[in-house]
Design an enzyme around this catalytic site. Structure first.
Site, PDB file in Angstrom:
ATOM      1  N   ASP A 176       0.812  -1.103  -0.111  1.00 47.49           N
ATOM      2  CA  ASP A 176       0.034  -0.012   0.088  1.00 47.49           C
ATOM      3  C   ASP A 176       0.786   1.143   0.094  1.00 47.49           C
ATOM      4  OD1 ASP A 176      -2.610   1.032   0.473  1.00 47.49           O
ATOM      5  OD2 ASP A 176      -1.914   1.845   2.320  1.00 47.49           O
ATOM      6  N   GLU A 236      13.314 -15.837  -1.654  1.00 46.20           N
ATOM      7  CA  GLU A 236      13.390 -17.134  -0.931  1.00 46.20           C
ATOM      8  C   GLU A 236      12.150 -17.990  -0.783  1.00 46.20           C
ATOM      9  OE1 GLU A 236      14.783 -16.782   3.210  1.00 46.20           O
ATOM     10  OE2 GLU A 236      15.805 -15.065   2.866  1.00 46.20           O
TER      11      GLU A 236
END
Ligand code: NOJ
Ligand code: CA
Length: 563
Positions: free
Chosen positions: A220, A277
């Site tokens: 956001d 990851e």
């Protein structure tokens, strides 16, 4: 939920985009913004929730969605309906609990849909424990999580920054005599992203959700985060004395110091390393009108995808539409990094902006056709697939904290989904809802539209399926067609041409080929030649768009076709 091995999770999340391909799973995906409070109410209190989403996931699967972005579900006083977070690692009981998030992720993955959650990182709620302790004690370690400054001359705010929601971006904390910064409501204090502690808090939060299996984040206010050192006033372009709209006041300043600071890129890079990851995607809301500034947030070290919000404001005008489509495409090295929004939770729906009724719906679908076939990720906004108009919400039922000015109220695009006819529209069993439904009729409902030839739902479904069948067009670049001028906007990507006629006249285009999709009729892309003979050129009615698998592109200009 058991944790999925990091290396495989990203791929597991998006089987549709995975088949036989090495491209990132999110490339060429179709996104959907799910406005949680208004999607489906599963526990019968008149407010949408996670139970409701789990029950209704088949709607997204039927539409062909690859990635759902769910608006915030975190504990919140709801001053800005969840964009004011009081705990980043919990779920507000209005919406469910953590176990439901796990169930939702699993259920979505089973349907081949990835789940992206909102990360509200520019600010917290004033009810967040960090802000509470920051306010209580100036020597508390949390004080420096936020941006405080001494008053200016005569007790005025420390600089001239304004809030996106109107008024100064500063509120005086009478206990300490200092002001705190908030680019949105006073209940949404901005975090101090120059504080390494804030960074490590968010690293922890991101890992928390990745471990639960989310497929990425929608950041956001990604243009916000870091503010300029010393908090200098922004240069002012125009007087604000006579301006009434909050957007005009915002635009009266050159936002050199409050947004888009280069150090934010470093934050994205850190988040990206963590997301990598887990094979997760980092998507940012980048609310800026300048395509160069927009492009600066993307790249090897930046966001994977930046949401381009300019189509949310564009009127039905060929030149303006052309500019908002071409702007980012022509300036970004990898246009697959663009997130396209034609409607959203914050702006009047495209159908209404484009004139309302059948004409508005036709135009909104025509724009969606361009957004789906351009490189990048188009995000449909909940209800767009039903051709919903902006609902009118009577003054006494308004909920939006910035809805006091009628034109800027966001309530009209946030009313509950009409699933089926009857009281509660299949959204709720409760006798009232947090916002009224508006003027929906049976024809607007999912039940009436699903499977009904020529309905808006079916036309959007055909659009998405036509796109999926082309499998991303092998990442082909965009070539704007030589006749992209006047009422016509058109581009070629690989084997297809996508054309939009913004005018009222039928046009004969210098193209021959097979129609894969058209916005009018039943939208099915009938897989016929467009014209009677194989040699004839394509005819495109006004206010419509189509996708053609090309035989060849001729050198001549489009002409008005006989009616
Ligand atoms: C953008 C969100 O879409 C909007 O609804 C919210 O009010 C602001 N960010 C502030 O968080
Ligand atoms: Ca509920």
């Amino acid at each position: 939920m058991g944790s999925i091995p990091a290396t495989s999770r990203g791929l597991d999340a998006a089987p549709r985009a995975r088949t036989g391909s090495t491209k990132p799973w999110w490339r060429d995906a179709i996104g959907y913004c799910l406005y949680l409070r208004s999607f489906a109410d599963g526990n019968g209190d008149g407010i949408g929730d996670l139970w409701g989403v789990i029950d209704r996931l088949d709607h997204l699967e039927a539409l062909g969605i690859d990635m759902v972005w769910i608006t915030p579900f975190y504990p919140s006083p709801m001053d800005d309906f969840g964009y004011d977070v009081a705990d980043y690692c919990e779920v507000d009981p209005i919406f469910g609990d953590l176990q439901l998030v796990d169930r939702l992720i699993e259920a979505a993955h089973r349907r081949g849909i990835s789940v992206i959650i909102d990360l509200v990182a520019n600010h917290t709620s004033f009810d967040h424990p960090w802000f509470r302790s920051a306010r209580m004690d100036v020597s508390n370690e949390h004080r420096d999580y936020y941006l405080w400054a001494d008053p200016g001359p005569g007790g005025s705010p420390p600089n001239n920054w304004v809030s996106y929601f109107g008024g100064p971006a500063w509120t005086l904390d009478s206990a300490s005599g200092q002001y705190y910064l908030h680019l949105f409501l006073p209940q949404q204090p901005d975090l101090n992203w120059r504080n390494p502690m804030v960074r490590s808090e968010f690293d922890r939060i991101i890992r928390f959700w990745l471990e639960r299996g989310v497929d990425g984040f929608r950041i956001d206010v990604a243009q916000g985060l870091v503010k300029a050192e010393g908090l200098p006033s922004n240069p002012q372009r125009a007087s604000v004395a006579t301006l009434t709209s909050r957007q005009d006041v915002w635009a009266a300043f050159d936002h050199r110091y409050d947004i888009l600071q280069p150090e934010s890129i470093d934050i994205f890079a850190g988040w990206k390393r963590i997301c990598d990851e887990y094979g997760a995607v980092l998507i940012g809301e980048v609310s800026v009108a300048d395509p160069e500034a927009f492009a600066s947030t993307i790249g090897t070290n930046g966001l994977d995808v930046a949401m381009w919000l300019e189509p949310l404001h564009v009127p039905w005008d060929a030149d303006e539409l052309r500019a908002v489509l071409r702007g980012p495409i022509d300036r970004i090295v990898d246009p697959h990094a663009i997130g396209w929004l034609g409607s959203s939770l914050d702006e009047p729906r495209a159908v209404t902006r484009f004139g309302g009724g059948q004409l508005g719906r036709q135009r909104a679908l025509a724009l969606a056709t361009m957004l789906v076939f351009l490189p990048g990720i188009p995000f449909l906004y909940q209800g767009e697939e039903l051709g919903l108009e902006q609902s009118s919400v009577p003054a006494d039922l308004r909920a939006d904290p910035v809805g006091d000015v009628v034109e800027s109220s966001r309530d009209g695009c946030r009313t509950p989904m009409p699933w089926s006819a009857g009281p509660g529209f299949g959204f709720t069993e409760h006798d009232s809802t947090w916002l009224p439904f508006g003027d929906h009729v049976e024809a607007d409902t999912v039940s009436a539209q699903r499977g009904s030839s020529g309905s808006w739902f079916e036309r959007y479904r055909h659009l998405i399926s036509a796109w999926h069948e082309l499998d991303g067009l092998n990442g082909s670049p965009v070539d704007w067609l030589s006749f992209d001028e006047g009422d016509l906007i058109g581009f070629r990507r690989g084997v297809v041409a996508v054309v939009l006629n913004t005018g009222t006249q039928r046009l004969e285009l210098p193209l021959t080929g097979e129609v894969l999709y058209q916005t009018w009729g039943d939208g099915s892309g009938k897989r016929q030649r467009n014209a009677h003979s194989e040699e004839e050129n394509v005819i495109l009615p006004g206010q419509n768009a189509m996708v053609i698998r090309l035989d060849k592109v001729g050198p001549f200009s489009p002409t008005a076709a006989p009616a």
